[in-house]
Design an enzyme around this catalytic site. Structure first.
Site, PDB file in Angstrom:
ATOM      1  CG  ASP A  15      -1.909  -1.149   1.099  1.00 55.14           C
ATOM      2  OD1 ASP A  15      -1.997  -2.069   0.050  1.00 55.14           O
ATOM      3  OD2 ASP A  15      -2.698  -1.211   2.098  1.00 55.14           O
ATOM      4  CG  ASP A  20      -6.326  -0.064   0.951  1.00 55.98           C
ATOM      5  OD1 ASP A  20      -6.907  -1.419   1.056  1.00 55.98           O
ATOM      6  OD2 ASP A  20      -6.777   0.802   1.864  1.00 55.98           O
ATOM      7  CG  HIS A  33     -11.145   1.119   0.098  1.00 56.94           C
ATOM      8  ND1 HIS A  33     -11.275  -0.052   0.485  1.00 56.94           N
ATOM      9  CD2 HIS A  33     -10.211   1.649   1.059  1.00 56.94           C
ATOM     10  CE1 HIS A  33     -10.295  -0.380   1.632  1.00 56.94           C
ATOM     11  NE2 HIS A  33      -9.932   0.741   1.921  1.00 56.94           N
ATOM     12  CG  HIS A  37      -8.574   5.203   3.020  1.00 57.66           C
ATOM     13  ND1 HIS A  37      -9.412   5.093   3.931  1.00 57.66           N
ATOM     14  CD2 HIS A  37      -8.012   4.057   2.856  1.00 57.66           C
ATOM     15  CE1 HIS A  37      -9.582   3.624   4.355  1.00 57.66           C
ATOM     16  NE2 HIS A  37      -8.643   3.173   3.761  1.00 57.66           N
ATOM     17  CE  LYS A  46      -3.927  -4.016   1.553  1.00 65.49           C
ATOM     18  NZ  LYS A  46      -4.876  -3.010   2.502  1.00 65.49           N
ATOM     19  CB  CYS A  60      -2.096  -2.747   5.446  1.00 61.26           C
ATOM     20  SG  CYS A  60      -3.708  -2.047   5.482  1.00 61.26           S
TER      21      CYS A  60
END
Length: 254
Positions: A19, A59, A61, A104, A138, A187
Site C-alpha cells: 500500500d 488498497d 476501495h 481513502h 485488496k 496492513c
C-alpha cells in the site's frame, strides 16, 4: 540485512510492497502516515535487488466502503475514533470490530495511485513487459475491511486479493517474503501474519515500514505480536545493513 544462520535448502525470495499509495503519505494523503514518504528511498533501494518477484499491493476501495466513517450515521462516525461491527454476510454470529477511517484509496482517484517514485518505477517495468513485477488489489469488497493483502479477516470466506497473492507466491515457488510498506501497525502487520501462517518465511524490513502510530501502543505492540505469534509461523523484523543480495545463499540466482 540479517538472514537465517542456517541456509535453507531451497531459497527463493520475493519483495512485497504494501500500500505505498498517495492517500497514505503526507502532505495531501487523507490518511497520511507521518513518516510514510520517508520509507520510499529504502523501498527503491530494495527494488534494485534481484528478487524473484516484486509485488505491490494496492488498497482499492469503492466509495461506499464499510471502513469509511462518512458511510455511517452519527454520532459514531468519527474517523480514527469510532468503530463499527462488521458482520459476516453469511454467518451473523461472526462479528469483527473495526476502526473507521477517512475516505481513502477510492479506485481511480489521485490518492489511490502509487506514491511518486514507486509509481514511475512500476510503470517503467510494466512497459518493459517485466512479468516479475505484479500489482494486486485488496479492499475492493464494500462489505468488509481488509488490512491483509492475502484475504479478508473472516479467513478469506468473503474475498481475497485480486489476483490472489497466495497463488502468485506459490506458483513462483517463493520461500521467503520481505515485507515493506504502509502501515506497520495495520496492513503490514496483518499481511505479515497471514504470510507466515501460510508457510512463507517472513521478514519485515524496518527501514521500509512506517506506522500510523509509531509509539509503544502502535508499531512496537504490532512488532511484539508478529514476533511472538508462533502459530502464525516465523516472522522476523530486520534492518538493512550492507548489501542484502550478498547475504543470500550462493545457490540463489534470480
Amino acid at each position: 540485512m540479517a538472514l537465517p544462520t542456517e541456509r535453507p535448502s531451497v531459497y527463493k525470495p520475493a519483495l512485497l510492497v504494501v500500500d505505498a499509495q498517495e492517500d497514505f503519505v503526507p502532505p495531501n494523503g487523507s490518511l497520511g502516515v507521518a513518516k510514510g514518504r520517508e520509507i520510499i528511498p529504502h523501498v527503491l533501494s530494495l527494488l534494485s535487488l534481484p528478487f524473484a518477484l516484486k509485488i505491490f499491493t494496492k488498497d482499492t476501495h469503492p466509495p461506499d466502503h464499510i471502513s469509511f466513517a462518512v458511510n455511517h450515521p452519527p454520532p459514531n462516525n468519527v474517523p480514527f475514533t469510532s468503530y463499527v461491527d462488521i458482520v459476516h454476510p453469511n454467518n451473523p454470529k461472526h462479528v469483527i470490530r473495526s476502526r473507521l477511517w477517512p475516505v481513502h484509496c477510492v479506485k481511480g482517484t489521485p490518492g489511490w495511485e502509487f506514491v511518486s517514485g514507486i509509481k514511475e518505477w512500476v510503470e517503467t517495468e510494466q512497459a518493459k513487459g517485466n512479468k516479475q513485477v505484479v500489482v494486486v488489489e485488496k479492499g475492493y469488497d464494500n462489505r468488509v475491511e481488509m488490512y491483509s493483502a492475502f484475504e479478508d479477516p473472516f479467513d478469506g470466506t468473503i474475498c481475497t486479493s485480486s489476483p490472489s497473492l497466495e497463488a502468485i507466491l506459490r506458483d513462483e515457488g517463493i520461500t521467503d517474503v520481505y515485507v515493506v510498506g504502509l502501515a506497520g501497525d495495520y496492513c503490514v502487520k496483518e499481511t505479515s501474519l497471514h504470510c507466515a501462517k501460510k508457510g512463507f518465511r517472513t521478514w519485515i524490513v524496518r527501514e521500509g515500514v512506517a506506522s500510523v502510530d509509531e509509539s509503544e501502543a502502535g508499531w512496537f505492540q504490532a512488532k511484539r505480536c508478529m514476533e511472538s505469534c508462533q502459530e502464525s509461523g516465523t516472522i522476523k523484523v530486520v534492518s538493512i545493513t550492507g548489501d542484502v543480495a550478498a547475504e543470500w545463499p550462493k545457490s540463489y540466482r534470480a
